[in-house]
Design an enzyme around this catalytic site. Structure first.
Site, PDB file in Angstrom:
ATOM      1  N   GLY A  20       0.873  -1.349   0.074  1.00  0.00           N
ATOM      2  CA  GLY A  20      -0.225   0.010   0.117  1.00  0.00           C
ATOM      3  C   GLY A  20       0.772   1.431   0.055  1.00  0.00           C
ATOM      4  N   ASN A  25      -3.210   5.903  -5.561  1.00  0.00           N
ATOM      5  CA  ASN A  25      -3.647   4.808  -6.081  1.00  0.00           C
ATOM      6  C   ASN A  25      -4.696   4.056  -5.180  1.00  0.00           C
ATOM      7  OD1 ASN A  25      -4.032   2.128  -7.097  1.00  0.00           O
ATOM      8  ND2 ASN A  25      -1.877   2.040  -7.939  1.00  0.00           N
ATOM      9  N   ASN A 110       4.874   1.327 -16.641  1.00  0.00           N
ATOM     10  CA  ASN A 110       5.834   2.363 -16.040  1.00  0.00           C
ATOM     11  C   ASN A 110       7.629   2.250 -16.253  1.00  0.00           C
ATOM     12  OD1 ASN A 110       3.533   1.960 -13.522  1.00  0.00           O
ATOM     13  ND2 ASN A 110       3.833   3.827 -14.558  1.00  0.00           N
ATOM     14  N   GLU A 174       6.728   8.813 -15.574  1.00  0.00           N
ATOM     15  CA  GLU A 174       5.927   7.626 -15.268  1.00  0.00           C
ATOM     16  C   GLU A 174       6.046   6.767 -16.421  1.00  0.00           C
ATOM     17  OE1 GLU A 174       4.464   6.732 -11.793  1.00  0.00           O
ATOM     18  OE2 GLU A 174       5.558   8.600 -11.538  1.00  0.00           O
ATOM     19  N   ARG A 214       2.024  12.889 -11.111  1.00  0.00           N
ATOM     20  CA  ARG A 214       3.115  12.446 -11.328  1.00  0.00           C
ATOM     21  C   ARG A 214       4.208  12.700 -12.465  1.00  0.00           C
ATOM     22  NH1 ARG A 214       1.890   6.135  -8.821  1.00  0.00           N
ATOM     23  NH2 ARG A 214       0.410   6.918  -7.633  1.00  0.00           N
ATOM     24  N   HIS A 250      -2.564   7.961 -13.306  1.00  0.00           N
ATOM     25  CA  HIS A 250      -2.006   7.751 -14.492  1.00  0.00           C
ATOM     26  C   HIS A 250      -3.080   7.901 -15.672  1.00  0.00           C
ATOM     27  CE1 HIS A 250       1.576   5.396 -12.760  1.00  0.00           C
ATOM     28  NE2 HIS A 250       1.613   6.473 -12.943  1.00  0.00           N
ATOM     29  N   CYS A 371      -1.444  -1.770 -17.128  1.00  0.00           N
ATOM     30  CA  CYS A 371      -0.271  -1.605 -16.305  1.00  0.00           C
ATOM     31  C   CYS A 371       0.745  -2.642 -16.351  1.00  0.00           C
ATOM     32  CB  CYS A 371      -0.764  -1.515 -14.768  1.00  0.00           C
ATOM     33  SG  CYS A 371      -1.371   0.003 -14.194  1.00  0.00           S
TER      34      CYS A 371
END
Length: 445
Positions: A20, A25, A110, A174, A214, A250, A371
């Site tokens: 976490g 996110n 990423n 990112e 980011r 993102h 992702c």
């Protein structure tokens, strides 16, 4: 020139865990300190790779990074043997130990930004490793990401791998999660769309108030320069600050594109009309028409899009000219999203097929199908020039399943990160993996 898109999925590592660590996110934060199942996570990812490869899609993998990151731990004053370093970190700063054990490199979207040879000035495929400097647990990833990319794409006649941008807030980068390429086909010149959350050198520019932005405009512009992109075929679009504050950390959580199609949420961009106009004008220069697929807030609220990861999907070109949308199983469990997708497929859009996967181990940590993969468009010559040991085949799939079954635990609790035996298990697993993939020296143990 013809080209084929390969998706390089991140192979989930043996220390997959839920720490976490990623503020902003929502999925990651909501599952903090839960027990994870590294074996199941890896097998779920491999099943996805195998299924797409069997359908004829270009599929390869990027290997996991070594964990824990002893370089990080030693750089901030934890000393002694490896076991002593782990014990001290667990006692004095468990959260930093969790950072050193972060599972986030599995999300290869990423890892880097990629520009194919059809777009670059020197006719090579360019990669820039993402510095990911917004989060401690990710800020060291770029070193191994660049190392792996150089091992796989080592032929400098065809490929250029750039180191990460300076690790300062001004150049927060990112990677491909905030980058989309639109084109007529993968082998022709395209338009590269960079989506940024804030501008470092313009204090008056809008920015999110709750969660961090980011990606900076300055980072996106720097990557475009490194890759030798044409100004007329490069578009910079600001992400909606309000949607970042709703957990869209993102752009690939709120929009996905492929070929000339852009599948996006109404609230994705700060200036929707302006963004579409920029893309249409740029695409006209490469003889392509934009095909936008807009999802209205009234049909799918942002919260539902984030909960289901509707837009964190893979949009893949099929041989028949249509597209398949690769979605997580959660999309069928959120009522508004399931209803929307039923209508989308039946409604005559470019998307005529849904492919579902159970990726719950990844989803609980805050990452969906998009992702997990880095997109790389390659000509036949470039595909032949890359390292072949990472290309997914039926034989490699079975070899990796056996490797996972041999080395991975089926339960990992937060307290297990202090166990020195876990670090040894990871080390041994990755040594064997480097041999399986034919990449000796991949890891700097």
């Amino acid at each position: 020139m013809s080209a084929r898109e390969f998706n390089f999925d991140g192979l989930v590592g043996p220390s997959h865990n839920y720490a976490g660590l990623s503020f902003g996110n929502v999925a990651s934060f909501s599952n903090v300190k839960s027990a994870s199942n590294p074996k199941l996570a890896a097998l779920q990812g491999l099943a996805k790779m195998r299924a797409l490869a069997s359908r004829g899609f270009g599929q390869a993998l990027l290997p996991p990074q070594d964990r824990p990151n002893f370089r990080l731990l030693r750089s901030i004053g934890f000393t002694g043997t490896d076991a002593e370093v782990l014990a001290k970190a667990a006692k004095e700063s468990p959260v930093i130990l969790a950072c050193a054990y972060s599972a986030s490199p599995m999300w290869t979207a990423n890892a880097a930004t990629v520009s194919p040879s059809a777009d670059s000035a020197d006719g090579r495929t360019h990669f820039t490793a993402a510095n990911l400097n917004n989060k401690l647990h990710r800020a060291f990833e770029h070193e191994q990401s660049a190392r792996a990319l150089r091992a796989i794409f080592k032929d400098e006649k065809h490929f250029a791998v750039h180191d990460a941008l300076p690790g300062t807030p001004a150049f927060g980068d990112e990677g491909a999660a905030n980058h989309t390429r639109l084109c007529k086909d993968h082998g022709s010149s395209g338009v590269e769309m960079f989506v940024y959350g804030r501008t470092e050198f313009d204090a008056s520019a809008p920015a999110p108030k709750k969660y961090p932005a980011r990606q900076t405009l300055e980072a996106s512009q720097a990557v475009a320069r490194l890759h030798g992109l044409s100004a007329g075929r490069t578009v910079y679009i600001q992400q909606n600050p309000d949607v970042i504050d709703q957990g869209v950390f993102h752009n690939d959580v709120i929009a996905v594109g492929n070929a000339n199609a852009l599948f996006y949420h109404e609230q994705a961009f700060a200036d929707e009309a302006g963004a579409l106009d920029q893309l249409r004008r740029a695409l006209a220069g490469v003889d392509a028409d934009l095909s936008p697929i807009r999802v209205d807030t009234a049909r799918v609220p942002v919260a539902d899009a984030v909960a289901s990861y509707l837009f964190n999907s893979q949009l893949l070109s099929k041989a028949d000219g249509k597209m398949a949308l690769v979605i997580p199983q959660e999309c069928q469990e959120v009522a508004s999203v399931a209803a929307y997708l039923d209508g989308l497929v039946a409604g005559g859009s470019a998307i005529d097929e849904l492919i579902h996967f159970d990726l719950r181990q990844s989803m609980r940590n805050g990452g969906g199908p998009a992702c997990l993969r880095l997109r790389v468009a390659l000509t036949d010559a470039e595909a032949a020039a890359m390292h072949q040991g990472v290309v997914m085949t039926e034989a490699l799939y079975h070899t990796l399943v056996a490797w996972v079954e041999k080395h991975y635990r089926d339960r990992l609790d937060p307290a297990d990160l202090a166990d020195p035996q876990l670090a040894i298990e990871v080390h041994n697993a990755l040594e064997e993996l480097s041999r399986i993939l034919g990449l000796p020296g991949l890891y700097d143990f």
